[in-house]
Design a protein around this motif. Structure first.
Motif, PDB file in Angstrom:
ATOM      1  N   THR A   1       0.917  -1.246  -0.062  1.00  0.00           N
ATOM      2  CA  THR A   1      -0.034   0.048  -0.199  1.00  0.00           C
ATOM      3  C   THR A   1       0.955   1.190  -0.039  1.00  0.00           C
ATOM      4  OG1 THR A   1      -1.670  -1.215   1.066  1.00  0.00           O
ATOM      5  CG2 THR A   1      -1.920   1.180   0.999  1.00  0.00           C
ATOM      6  N   ARG A   2       1.908   1.356   0.760  1.00  0.00           N
ATOM      7  CA  ARG A   2       2.753   2.497   0.622  1.00  0.00           C
ATOM      8  C   ARG A   2       3.630   2.640  -0.529  1.00  0.00           C
ATOM      9  NH1 ARG A   2       5.230   4.635   5.288  1.00  0.00           N
ATOM     10  NH2 ARG A   2       4.895   2.709   6.519  1.00  0.00           N
TER      11      ARG A   2
ATOM     12  N   ALA B   1       3.191   5.972  -2.760  1.00  0.00           N
ATOM     13  CA  ALA B   1       4.172   6.614  -3.411  1.00  0.00           C
ATOM     14  C   ALA B   1       4.069   6.705  -4.768  1.00  0.00           C
ATOM     15  CB  ALA B   1       5.433   6.002  -2.687  1.00  0.00           C
TER      16      ALA B   1
ATOM     17  N   LEU C   1       2.580  10.074   4.200  1.00  0.00           N
ATOM     18  CA  LEU C   1       2.682   8.773   3.787  1.00  0.00           C
ATOM     19  C   LEU C   1       4.091   8.118   4.555  1.00  0.00           C
ATOM     20  CD1 LEU C   1       2.103   6.795   1.334  1.00  0.00           C
ATOM     21  CD2 LEU C   1       3.988   7.887  -0.084  1.00  0.00           C
TER      22      LEU C   1
ATOM     23  N   ASP D   1       1.347   3.608   8.600  1.00  0.00           N
ATOM     24  CA  ASP D   1      -0.080   3.033   8.118  1.00  0.00           C
ATOM     25  C   ASP D   1      -1.101   3.070   9.062  1.00  0.00           C
ATOM     26  OD1 ASP D   1       1.005   2.365   5.600  1.00  0.00           O
ATOM     27  OD2 ASP D   1       2.096   0.656   6.243  1.00  0.00           O
TER      28      ASP D   1
ATOM     29  N   ASP E   1      -2.601   8.253  10.860  1.00  0.00           N
ATOM     30  CA  ASP E   1      -1.795   8.567   9.748  1.00  0.00           C
ATOM     31  C   ASP E   1      -2.729   8.574   8.321  1.00  0.00           C
ATOM     32  OD1 ASP E   1       0.583   8.607  11.136  1.00  0.00           O
ATOM     33  OD2 ASP E   1       0.787   6.341  10.887  1.00  0.00           O
TER      34      ASP E   1
ATOM     35  N   TRP F   1      -3.211  11.874   6.173  1.00  0.00           N
ATOM     36  CA  TRP F   1      -3.316  11.748   4.706  1.00  0.00           C
ATOM     37  C   TRP F   1      -4.554  12.302   3.937  1.00  0.00           C
ATOM     38  CZ3 TRP F   1      -0.459  10.159   0.310  1.00  0.00           C
ATOM     39  CH2 TRP F   1      -1.187  10.165  -0.865  1.00  0.00           C
TER      40      TRP F   1
ATOM     41  N   ARG G   1      -6.434   4.863   2.460  1.00  0.00           N
ATOM     42  CA  ARG G   1      -5.226   4.267   1.775  1.00  0.00           C
ATOM     43  C   ARG G   1      -5.263   2.906   1.772  1.00  0.00           C
ATOM     44  NH1 ARG G   1      -0.474   7.491   4.257  1.00  0.00           N
ATOM     45  NH2 ARG G   1       0.211   5.475   5.198  1.00  0.00           N
TER      46      ARG G   1
ATOM     47  N   VAL H   1      10.783   2.126  -2.743  1.00  0.00           N
ATOM     48  CA  VAL H   1       9.994   1.987  -1.854  1.00  0.00           C
ATOM     49  C   VAL H   1       9.749   0.496  -1.428  1.00  0.00           C
ATOM     50  CG1 VAL H   1       7.613   2.538  -0.931  1.00  0.00           C
ATOM     51  CG2 VAL H   1       8.833   4.357  -2.208  1.00  0.00           C
TER      52      VAL H   1
ATOM     53  N   PRO I   1       9.683   2.885   4.403  1.00  0.00           N
ATOM     54  CA  PRO I   1       9.495   4.118   4.397  1.00  0.00           C
ATOM     55  C   PRO I   1      10.836   4.929   4.303  1.00  0.00           C
ATOM     56  CG  PRO I   1       8.346   3.130   6.420  1.00  0.00           C
ATOM     57  CD  PRO I   1       9.333   2.133   5.531  1.00  0.00           C
TER      58      PRO I   1
ATOM     59  N   LEU J   1      11.435   6.234   0.879  1.00  0.00           N
ATOM     60  CA  LEU J   1      10.578   7.570   0.135  1.00  0.00           C
ATOM     61  C   LEU J   1      11.239   9.048   0.034  1.00  0.00           C
ATOM     62  CD1 LEU J   1       7.203   7.146   2.914  1.00  0.00           C
ATOM     63  CD2 LEU J   1       7.453   6.745   0.321  1.00  0.00           C
TER      64      LEU J   1
END
Length: 192
Positions: free
Chosen positions: A12-13, A17, A44, A48, A52, A56, A93, A155, A160, A163
């Motif tokens: 998901t991240r 991204a 981001l 998660d 957060d 977002w 997200r 990523v 993280p 990023l």
């Protein structure tokens, strides 16, 4: 690994991204300053968790307010595609939302780069390009494909911590697109 495969395997991240990086690189079309998306990058990077996710959503609402544009009837296709990336960004997200947005942003960003590349014809085979067929890909589009791949790889490999590198890749792409948009605007003025 092709861009399509990277999107299919990303978490998901990574997906968020990827979509955010595409939007970031196309920011010059929306007349946004270079810092306008920073709150989204920060949200981001934060994590998660539920808080957060709220960060977002709040940051997304603020960014949309800052980048609200004129009536769409006055905008060309490249600007409309960039605006659609922002408008369709999910407030949540979840993996499904992020995957759909990342995929749509990938296609839109490649289309934008094709529209702005003076060496590109209007033949659109974005899916073949995303699958790895780089035959006759114009330079601006090829560079965008490399950037999209690099963001997902960074990523995926570093979580993280990746990023920061993803943001650097996007910043470089934004500078290049800003120069292309500026040159395009000068050429339009010169022909009027």
């Amino acid at each position: 690994m092709s861009l399509v495969e990277l999107i299919a395997q990303a978490d998901t991240r990574g997906l968020a991204a990827s979509g955010l990086a595409c939007l970031d690189r196309c920011l010059p079309l929306l007349d946004g300053d270079d810092e306008v998306l920073r709150p989204l990058w920060a949200a981001l990077a934060a994590g998660d968790g539920e808080a957060d996710a709220r960060d977002w959503a709040d940051a997304l609402e603020q960014v949309r307010g800052k980048l609200a544009g004129p009536d769409a009837a006055d905008e060309d296709e490249a600007v409309l595609l960039a605006r659609r990336m922002l408008d369709t960004a999910p407030a949540g997200r979840t993996a499904a939302e992020a995957r759909a947005w990342a995929d749509a942003c990938s296609v839109a960003s490649l289309r934008i780069h094709r529209l702005l590349d003076p060496l590109a014809d209007d033949a659109l085979d974005t899916e073949a390009e995303r699958e790895g067929d780089l035959a006759d890909v114009p330079p601006l589009v090829a560079a965008e494909l490399r950037r999209q791949t690099a963001v997902l790889e960074l990523v995926t490999a570093h979580g993280p911590a990746g990023l920061r590198g993803a943001l650097d890749v996007s910043t470089e792409g934004r500078r290049i697109l800003r120069a292309v948009v500026s040159r395009r605007a000068r050429n339009r003025v010169g022909t009027e």
